[in-house]
Design an enzyme around this catalytic site. Structure first.
Site, short mmCIF file in Angstrom:
data_model
loop_
_atom_site.label_atom_id
_atom_site.label_comp_id
_atom_site.label_asym_id
_atom_site.label_seq_id
_atom_site.Cartn_x
_atom_site.Cartn_y
_atom_site.Cartn_z
N ASP A 1 0.83 -1.20 0.00
CA ASP A 1 0.00 0.00 0.00
C ASP A 1 0.87 1.25 0.00
OD1 ASP A 1 -2.04 1.86 0.37
OD2 ASP A 1 -2.24 1.46 2.51
N ASP B 1 -1.97 6.18 -5.03
CA ASP B 1 -2.27 5.23 -3.95
C ASP B 1 -2.66 3.86 -4.50
OD1 ASP B 1 -2.92 3.97 -1.59
OD2 ASP B 1 -4.73 5.15 -1.23
#
Length: 413
Positions: free
Chosen positions: A118, A297
């Protein structure tokens, strides 16, 4: 599904052990899989899941803003003034969205775990030996069985959007990605997982954050930055290919077979998130938005923007406000006429494919489909920024350049 790292994990560690000085020359790739439940078995969008994912993605970013202020003493420029100093929330509770996960190993002797990679967070955590029943099915990290573990004497608590928490103790241990080892790496061993981490919801064992240290809950160096500081990588970069097949995370370099042409780079605005300025957004060949502040992201499926900008974009491409049918911030369009949307970075335009922009029909047999770019009123209340997730990133090869503090994009091969 999980990807087994046969050759990469079992062969490369032996080579590195035999010639330790060559560890800094390796660029290694990790196969990664995706877990997605934003549509049902018929390909129809799951409206509840979509709404949950948007809420969670925005909550994660706001949570990071609070960590940034805690660590630096100054508010993040994109944080809402009323949110500064709040504990915030992180979106791994009931995250029905899409996550990209692969294998790492932790401890001595090494134990393999799957983690969600992530770029929108900075810490590593795994289920610990005293974790609750929600950890059932996950591989447990037990520091007592590792000769390289060290109890740091601290605890951590993360607060989720639904009020539940994940909490545990802080340790340091050896963490390896495809044979490249970060020693003395801080990680969390959770004693409690929320129900959103149940195996059926979250197939990975834990999460490995790849943003900057200023967002760290632990106030510790993230795994990749530790690898760089210890000289384990040939280059201070990592790169993602997020595609329907052959998805991978490349550590310490890029996979030249995965992309074509040159990279278009955008400098990071502030080393916290991988936050850059996008030149423009085009809808059906017409640029309507310029100098878009955006966070890159991999932990977000959709592309999320402020209400005004998203509405302007859909007005260009013929989208319809679907607040009454799907939910606030969502837009639909005729399924047989998917809008043509492109993002431009450093002068190069990268189109979003119809297959990723189109999330699916509103209902079985419906002529209307839901767009992968959505609006958030919470983002609109802050200094405007966008969250650029996999709806766009699945169309490009993305390099995160820690050495030069920039992000680059290239066409997929």
């Amino acid at each position: 599904m999980r990807f087994a790292l046969a050759t990469v994990v079992t062969v490369l560690p032996l080579l590195i052990a035999a010639t330790p000085n060559t560890a800094s020359k390796n660029t290694l790739k990790i196969p990664i899989a995706k877990h997605s439940s934003l549509v049902d078995q018929h390909g129809v969008v799951d409206i509840i899941a979509l709404k949950s994912h948007v809420t969670s993605a925005v909550a994660k970013i706001n949570y990071g803003f609070s960590k940034f202020e805690k660590n630096t003493g100054a508010p993040h420029p994109n944080a809402k003034p009323e949110a500064v100093g709040n504990s915030g929330s992180i979106p791994l509770t009931d995250d029905h969205g899409q996550l990209w996960f692969g294998s790492i190993s932790v401890g001595t002797p090494a134990v393999t775990y799957t983690v969600d990679f992530d770029t929108g967070s900075s810490d590593l955590f795994l289920p610990g030996p005293n974790c609750s029943s929600t950890c059932s099915g996950h591989t447990i990290y037990n520091p007592l069985t590792s000769t390289t573990s060290k109890d740091l004497g601290g605890t951590f608590t993360l607060t989720y959007g639904d009020g539940s928490t994940v909490e545990g103790e802080l340790y340091s241990d050896t963490v390896s990605i495809a044979g490249l080892s970060a020693t003395g790496q801080t990680l969390g061993a959770a004693s409690q997982y929320s129900t959103g981490f149940a195996k059926s919801q979250f197939p990975a064992d834990g999460l490995l954050g790849m943003a900057f240290q200023s967002l760290s809950d632990y106030r510790a160096s993230p795994v990749f930055q530790t690898l760089v500081s210890e000289g384990r990588t040939s280059e201070p970069v990592f790169a993602f290919k997020l595609a329907t097949s052959g998805s991978e995370l490349h550590i310490g370099g890029t996979d030249s077979k995965a992309y074509t042409g040159e990279f278009s780079y955008a400098d990071v605005v502030l080393p916290a998130y991988w936050q850059v300025i996008m030149d423009s957004i085009q809808g059906n060949g017409h640029a309507s938005l310029f100098s878009v502040n955006c966070i890159i992201d991999t932990g977000t499926t959709l592309v999320i923007g402020d209400t005004f900008s998203v509405d302007l974009l859909y007005s260009e491409v013929g989208g319809t406000d679907a607040s009454d049918t799907v939910g606030e911030g969502f837009y639909t369009f005729p399924c047989n006429n998917v809008p043509k949307v492109s993002f431009t970075f450093s002068g190069k335009s990268f189109p979003i494919s119809p297959s990723t922009f189109n999330l699916g029909p509103v209902a079985v047999g419906s002529p209307d489909c839901v767009g992968g770019i959505v609006a958030s009123s919470i983002i609109s209340d802050a200094p405007p920024f966008w969250i650029v997730g996999d709806v766009f990133l699945s169309n490009v090869y993305t390099i995160f350049d820690f050495g030069n503090i920039r992000v680059g994009f290239a066409d997929l091969a």
